[in-house]
Design an enzyme around this catalytic site. Structure first.
Site, short mmCIF file in Angstrom:
data_model
loop_
_atom_site.label_atom_id
_atom_site.label_comp_id
_atom_site.label_asym_id
_atom_site.label_seq_id
_atom_site.Cartn_x
_atom_site.Cartn_y
_atom_site.Cartn_z
CG ASP A 88 -8.96 8.22 -11.63
OD1 ASP A 88 -8.85 9.45 -11.47
OD2 ASP A 88 -8.42 7.60 -12.57
CE LYS B 271 0.40 8.69 -18.39
NZ LYS B 271 -0.40 7.53 -18.79
CG ASP C 264 -4.45 7.35 -10.56
OD1 ASP C 264 -5.53 6.75 -10.43
OD2 ASP C 264 -3.82 7.36 -11.62
#
Length: 335
Positions: A106, A157, A217
Site C-alpha cells: 500500500d 507510533k 501510504d
C-alpha cells in the site's frame, strides 16, 4: 532478483471501497495499484514476484495472473487466517534462497531498488530498512540509527512530541534469507513490533537506507485522494506519463463542459453539457457526469454516474456508485 509483496491486509481504513476491492488493488488512474507497482519494479531487475494474499486474495490472483504480461513471474502464497506482516513473510520462506526485497503493497514511492541493494551489500547487512523523514512521526514506526546507518532502536507510533527521531519505517526492506529462521512459523507476527526488535536484540546487523524521494501510504481515503493529486501535479514520477491532464481518446467531453486542469478522464467516460471537471478530478472507465454537475478534487471509479446539477468535492465514489445527492467534503461511498 525476487521481491515479496505484502498484500494480505483487510484495508479497513479505506472502507467502504475495500468492501469489494482488496486494498492493494484499488485503482490509481485506472489501473490497480499492485499492478502499477509490479510494472515499476520489473525494469529494476525484479524478475520474480511473490504475493502474499489474504483478504480477497483470489481477486488479486485473477487480476494479475502469472505476471507474463508484466514482465515477471508471479507466485502466490494465500493466508487462510491473517498472519501479520512477519507471519506473512515467514509463510513465503520456501520461495527465497538468496537476497530479496519486501514491499508493503500500500506504499506509493519512487525508491531506487538497485541503489538500496548496493547499500545493503556495502554494509553487509542482514536486513536493510528504507527510512523516510517526516514532520510528524507519531503515526509511524520510528527508527534510530547511527552515523554508519546501523539501526539502534525501534519505537512504534510514539505519542506526539515523544519521538526521538523523525525517520520512519518506509515499508521497503532487503532481507537475507537466514533471518527468516528467527520468525516463528504458523503464528501471527508483526515484523515491525516483534521481528525487527528481536533481530536487533540477537545482534543481527540491521541497517537504515535513507530514502528522500516521493513516499505515501495510500491506506486512507485522504491519502488515496492525495496520491492522485500528487501524480497529476507531477510530484510522483512512479506512474510515468500521467502528470498534467489526460483525456482518453474514447472519452466524450461536451464542448459546453469546463475542464480545469489537471484532470484524468478515462476510457468511455462521458461529461455532459455545463459540467465542470477539475482541478484534480479523476474519472474512471465509463464514468458519467451529468448536466451542470461539478467534480473537484475527487475520484469517480469505473461506472460511476453523477446526476444533474450536483457537487462532488473531495470525495471518492466507488465502482458503479450512483450519485443523486451532493457529496461535499471527506466522503467515500460505494453503493
Amino acid at each position: 532478483m525476487k521481491a515479496l509483496l505484502l498484500a494480505g491486509g483487510l484495508g479497513t481504513r479505506l472502507r467502504p471501497l475495500t468492501d469489494h476491492i482488496p486494498k492493494p488493488m484499488v485503482p490509481i488512474l485506472g489501473q490497480p495499484h499492485l499492478k502499477r507497482l509490479i510494472s515499476y519494479l520489473s525494469p529494476s531487475g525484479i524478475d520474480e514476484v511473490v504475493v502474499t494474499a489474504g483478504y480477497r486474495g483470489k481477486d488479486i490472483e485473477l487480476a494479475l495472473g502469472d505476471g507474463s504480461n508484466l514482465g515477471v513471474a508471479i507466485r502466490y502464497v494465500h493466508e487462510n487466517t491473517p498472519l501479520g506482516t512477519g507471519g506473512a513473510i515467514k509463510n513465503a520462506e520456501k520461495h527465497f534462497d538468496g537476497t530479496f526485497l519486501i514491499f508493503n503493497a500500500d506504499i506509493l514511492s519512487e525508491i531506487d531498488v538497485q541503489a538500496m541493494l548496493r547499500h545493503h551489500k556495502k554494509h553487509d547487512a542482514a536486513v536493510t530498512i528504507a527510512v523516510k523523514q517526516v514532520n510528524n512521526p507519531s503515526q509511524y514506526g520510528v527508527i534510530e540509527y547511527d552515523a554508519d546507518y546501523r539501526i539502534r532502536s525501534f519505537k512504534e507510533k510514539p505519542p506526539p512530541g515523544e519521538a526521538s527521531s523523525n525517520w520512519i519505517n518506509a515499508g521497503v526492506y532487503v532481507f537475507e534469507p537466514a533471518v527468516l529462521r528467527e520468525i516463528p512459523a504458523g503464528l501471527t507476527v508483526s515484523v515491525e513490533r516483534e521481528t525487527f526488535p528481536a533481530l536487533l536484540s540477537q545482534n543481527h546487523k540491521l541497517v537504515a537506507y535513507r530514502y528522500e524521494g516521493y513516499w505515501l501510504d495510500i491506506g486512507t481515503t485522504d491519502k488515496y485522494l492525495l496520491a492522485h493529486r500528487d501524480i497529476l501535479d507531477g510530484k510522483c514520477r512512479t506512474i510515468a506519463g500521467h502528470s498534467g491532464s489526460y483525456i482518453s481518446p474514447t472519452a466524450t467531453v461536451s464542448p459546453e463542459a469546463t475542464v480545469v486542469e489537471p484532470v484524468y478522464i478515462g476510457d468511455k467516460a462521458i461529461v455532459d453539457d455545463k459540467a465542470v471537471i477539475g482541478p484534480h478530478a479523476v474519472l474512471g472507465c465509463s464514468a458519467y457526469v451529468g448536466y451542470g454537475s461539478m467534480v473537484i478534487d475527487s475520484i469517480l471509479l469505473d461506472g460511476v454516474k453523477v446526476g444533474q446539477n450536483l457537487k462532488v468535492i473531495n470525495s471518492v465514489a466507488g465502482n458503479n456508485c450512483r450519485v443523486y445527492d451532493n457529496l461535499i467534503s471527506d466522503t467515500c461511498c460505494e453503493f
